[in-house]
Design a protein around this motif. Sequence first.
Motif: not given
Length: 346
Positions: A72-90
């Motif tokens: 369930g909503s533990i996937t929201k943490v995953f989505t936050g990690l994907l956002l951080a990765d996209a920011v890191e990759a500019k």
Amino acid sequence: MFSPRLLVILVAAVCPAFADKPLNEIAEKEAGKLPKGGLVTGESIAGVTRFEGVGKLEPDGIAPEKRVFEIGSITKVFTGLLLADAVEAKKVRLDSTLKELLGDEVTFADPDVAAITLVQLSTHTSGLPRLPDNMGWFIGLSNDPYKKYDRKDALKFLAKAELDHAPPFPASYSNYGVGLLGELLSGIQQKSYADLVAEKITGPLGMKDTVVVLDKDQVFGTVTAGKQANLVLLDANPVDSLENFTKIYRVINRGIVFNPDSLVAETPAALAQRQLNAYNMRNIEAFLEPYAEDVEIYTYPNTLLGKGKDVMRKNYAAMFESTPNLHCEVLGRIVQGNVVIDKERV
């Protein structure tokens, strides 16, 4: 992003404060407080790994380490990690706005909605509601209310959404907001959400049992030596006719073989109801199935109208064909031994 749901084999780690007790004993105490469901624990001590299942786990016969849980909503943490990765990759910034990312795709009714940033979607401070209002009335009846909700639906809601003021807002849980974030990241990276999770999170961490879409073996199971099978064996090929699904030869449940005749005893009331259901479906063969080959049709008290299934087929088939709105409602039913009397309105 809105349809897939991540599933995972749940393994709990030992907390040092509880090191004097086996983890399953702690979990068993907590599982007793649950109204339904259960817990699966995995504990590794001195190189020995032990899995245990406690509580009301269904179905039976599945090893604890093979059970699959929807996280369930533990996937929201995953989505936050994907956002951080996209920011890191500019690829994006935390303060990238919906207007920047969707300006060519969405005409916003409210400029405050257009000003929502990605970090506000991730931290639930965007002001967007928990759920959009265009998911349909059936949302509460579905096990997967997001299954048919796609990017087009999400952006349609976003275009008309309005806020009381410009964001940020006090944190307020929003499934829609984080789902929208996942959809945006998928578009920016030109990859599906499932592929992003596998590439950026579960793959590098070796989480091979955490998936967005179950594979065939996880959905249907496998038949191998030593496993208890749940199977239905048919007498005829269902590919030839859907009616062959009703021709059940044997049922195997948890490794035990059952004759279907021994599971549900035929009763006069069941026969009467079966022919009534087929009558309302205007299915002539299903309608005739409960009757004996030499069935006799009378009008009260003793006038014979016809005998045999062939006569019934001829008379009723013509009526079924010519009366598309045919429907019978049972107003009352009396069952006395092998006699069933229905009061009907047709």
